[in-house]
Design an enzyme around this catalytic site. Structure first.
Site, PDB file in Angstrom:
ATOM      1  N   ALA A 300      13.209  43.064  53.900  1.00  0.00           N
ATOM      2  CA  ALA A 300      11.763  42.434  54.708  1.00  0.00           C
ATOM      3  C   ALA A 300      11.466  40.965  53.540  1.00  0.00           C
ATOM      4  CB  ALA A 300      11.389  42.795  52.882  1.00  0.00           C
ATOM      5  N   GLY A 301      12.176  40.492  52.550  1.00  0.00           N
ATOM      6  CA  GLY A 301      11.912  38.817  52.297  1.00  0.00           C
ATOM      7  C   GLY A 301      11.694  37.770  53.109  1.00  0.00           C
ATOM      8  N   GLY A 303       8.115  38.353  53.398  1.00  0.00           N
ATOM      9  CA  GLY A 303       6.923  39.186  53.246  1.00  0.00           C
ATOM     10  C   GLY A 303       6.491  38.950  54.328  1.00  0.00           C
ATOM     11  N   GLY A 304       6.070  38.051  55.314  1.00  0.00           N
ATOM     12  CA  GLY A 304       5.844  37.499  56.277  1.00  0.00           C
ATOM     13  C   GLY A 304       5.559  38.792  57.048  1.00  0.00           C
ATOM     14  N   LYS A 305       6.514  40.046  58.031  1.00  0.00           N
ATOM     15  CA  LYS A 305       6.347  40.931  58.855  1.00  0.00           C
ATOM     16  C   LYS A 305       6.047  42.204  57.675  1.00  0.00           C
ATOM     17  CE  LYS A 305      10.566  39.518  61.372  1.00  0.00           C
ATOM     18  NZ  LYS A 305      10.512  37.690  60.487  1.00  0.00           N
ATOM     19  N   ASP A 368      14.947  42.569  59.748  1.00  0.00           N
ATOM     20  CA  ASP A 368      15.294  41.857  60.377  1.00  0.00           C
ATOM     21  C   ASP A 368      15.755  41.604  59.452  1.00  0.00           C
ATOM     22  OD1 ASP A 368      14.144  39.219  61.165  1.00  0.00           O
ATOM     23  OD2 ASP A 368      12.860  39.050  59.566  1.00  0.00           O
ATOM     24  N   CYS A 421      16.200  35.647  63.628  1.00  0.00           N
ATOM     25  CA  CYS A 421      15.480  34.945  64.623  1.00  0.00           C
ATOM     26  C   CYS A 421      16.591  34.089  65.133  1.00  0.00           C
ATOM     27  CB  CYS A 421      14.705  34.251  63.365  1.00  0.00           C
ATOM     28  SG  CYS A 421      13.765  32.657  63.782  1.00  0.00           S
TER      29      CYS A 421
END
Length: 470
Positions: A300-301, A303-305, A368, A421
């Protein structure tokens, strides 16, 4: 008779010696006196130093440096362009600098100053005399008097020719080595050019490859996400933003400091590339049969998504677990959640390869995965110079493990979105294919690859998988 204006020995204790000009800094000659270095250029040099010596990330250290030097507005924009441009384009600037040296070995600090000077000469509308004189002042006051003459001479040579002529001189001939030419002309490592060309596919033209590399070198616009139920898109538009074309929550800012917008300062909205928003939406909007109550963001880091997913989950009555291995990044995730209703999300600091939850717990999972970041080169100027093919090999092993864990964590009939990404095939389609081939209990149901030159986003990849019902 005494000549007019000549001092006698009584009135002149320095008789017989050259009179020194007065100087506030104690210089002994006019040539040694230097104007104070302007703050934007000194700030830009501080960023280059931190990136080189401390392996800092330019986008993280830049705000600290701007605050240290008290820069805002146009001065902050100038410092940002100087630092980012010099780092981004060093694959071209270094060969140009070396072509003007009798001995290519330079102190790293001097090369940093020269990169800043070359960026002003070849890529900005800074007058030659200003780019040269400020660079000489900068090296004099930060390194010493010795390299001043060399910096002056090198930059004068470089200023005598336009950038296109320098490219012709220092880059391979494109007719015999196109990727080598583009690597220098567009300032990317050769292996990255090769990997991006492969990812674009055999039908992509040479012009499209060049366009992708150019897009990597273009500063990105700032994009915000209005977290649903917490902020309205219209609120961000009123702050000077324009709606993005794909994400229903995206707003692009024309300029200014995002932190000055109340919704951002309060955590009701956040800075988030539109491609990142679309990855989160691929997970939240994938077709699902049966219950839809438990969601997981496995990596999760920062934290945007996770924050966008938590806001969507709150509207649907679902619960999100946001897991992040590194405690300091887990703290960033928790901070991003400060406006989300209590009870909607749990933030964990745990190793995603060894999860504490029971297999089959979740209905939706986003992984992610840590990756090379080659899809965000426009945003992370230094990444292209730090990554190697060996890094990709190591990351692929971790990516496969994390995707395995994600599929194990979802219930039969549930969905997993694997995202990176990076457009590099070894990290995207090949990871998915390898995991699915050896498992036999999940299927790929959707996939997309975004591109900065086509979509105006980071080069995000996402594949949606469904675990087969029992």
């Amino acid at each position: 008779m005494r000549s007019r204006g000549r001092s006698s020995s009584r009135s002149s204790p320095t008789r017989g010696r050259p009179r020194r000009p007065r100087s506030w800094c104690g210089s002994t000659s006019v040539s040694e006196r230097r104007r104070p270095v302007d703050r934007p250029r000194r700030a830009a040099l501080d960023v280059l130093t931190a990136v080189r010596a401390d392996r800092a990330y330019a986008n993280l250290v830049l705000p600290q440096v701007l605050r240290k030097h008290g820069l805002d507005g146009r001065d902050a924009a100038l410092a940002t362009e100087l630092a980012s441009g010099a780092i981004r384009m060093q694959g071209l600037y270094d060969p140009v600098i070396d072509a003007c040296l009798a001995k290519p070995k330079l102190q790293p600090e001097v090369r940093d100053v020269l990169r800043l000077g070359v960026h002003q000469l070849l890529s900005m509308r800074v007058p030659d005399h200003a780019a040269i004189s400020t660079s000489v002042d900068l090296v004099h006051q930060t390194v010493g008097r010795g390299p001043s003459g060399l910096v002056n001479a090198v930059l004068r040579k470089i200023s005598a020719r336009p950038v296109d002529q320098w490219v012709t001189d220092v880059a391979p001939d494109p007719s015999t080595d196109l990727h080598g030419h583009l690597a220098v002309a567009r300032s990317h490592p050769r292996w990255v050019v090769d990997a991006l060309a492969e990812a674009l596919g055999p039908d992509a033209s040479d012009d499209e490859l060049a366009a992708l590399l150019d897009a990597d070198n273009a500063p990105p616009r700032v994009t915000l996400a209005a977290r649903p139920g917490l902020a309205e898109v219209s609120e961000l538009e009123a702050a000077g933003g324009t709606r993005t074309s794909r994400s229903p929550y995206g707003v692009e800012l024309a300029g200014g400091d995002p932190a000055s917008i109340p919704a951002v300062a309060e955590g009701r909205a956040g800075v988030q590339d539109e491609g990142s928003q679309l990855v989160a939406l691929a997970m939240s909007d994938a077709d699902l049969e049966g219950r839809d109550e438990q969601w997981l963001d496995l990596c999760a880091g920062p934290g945007g998504k996770a924050a966008l997913l938590a806001a969507i989950a709150a509207q649907r009555g679902a619960h999100l677990v946001a897991n992040e291995r590194q405690p300091h990044r887990a703290a960033l995730v928790a901070s991003a959640m400060r406006a989300v209703p209590r009870g909607t999300v749990d933030v964990l600091a745990g190793d995603g390869t060894r999860p504490p939850w029971v297999p089959g717990t979740f209905d939706r999972v986003l992984v992610d995965a840590p990756c090379s970041g080659l899809g965000a080169l426009r945003r992370r100027a230094e990444s292209r110079w730090r990554r190697t093919p060996d890094d990709v090999d190591v990351l692929v092993g971790l990516q496969q493990v994390l995707l395995d864990v994600a599929i194990d964590s979802v219930r039969p009939g549930g969905v997993v979105v694997y995202a990176t990404c990076s457009p590099v095939l070894a990290e995207t389609t090949e990871v998915v294919a390898a995991v699915l081939d050896r498992r036999g209990d999940a299927d790929e149901v959707d996939r997309f690859q975004l591109w900065p030159h086509r979509d105006g986003t980071d080069a995000m990849f996402a594949a949606t998988l469904r675990r087969r019902p029992l």
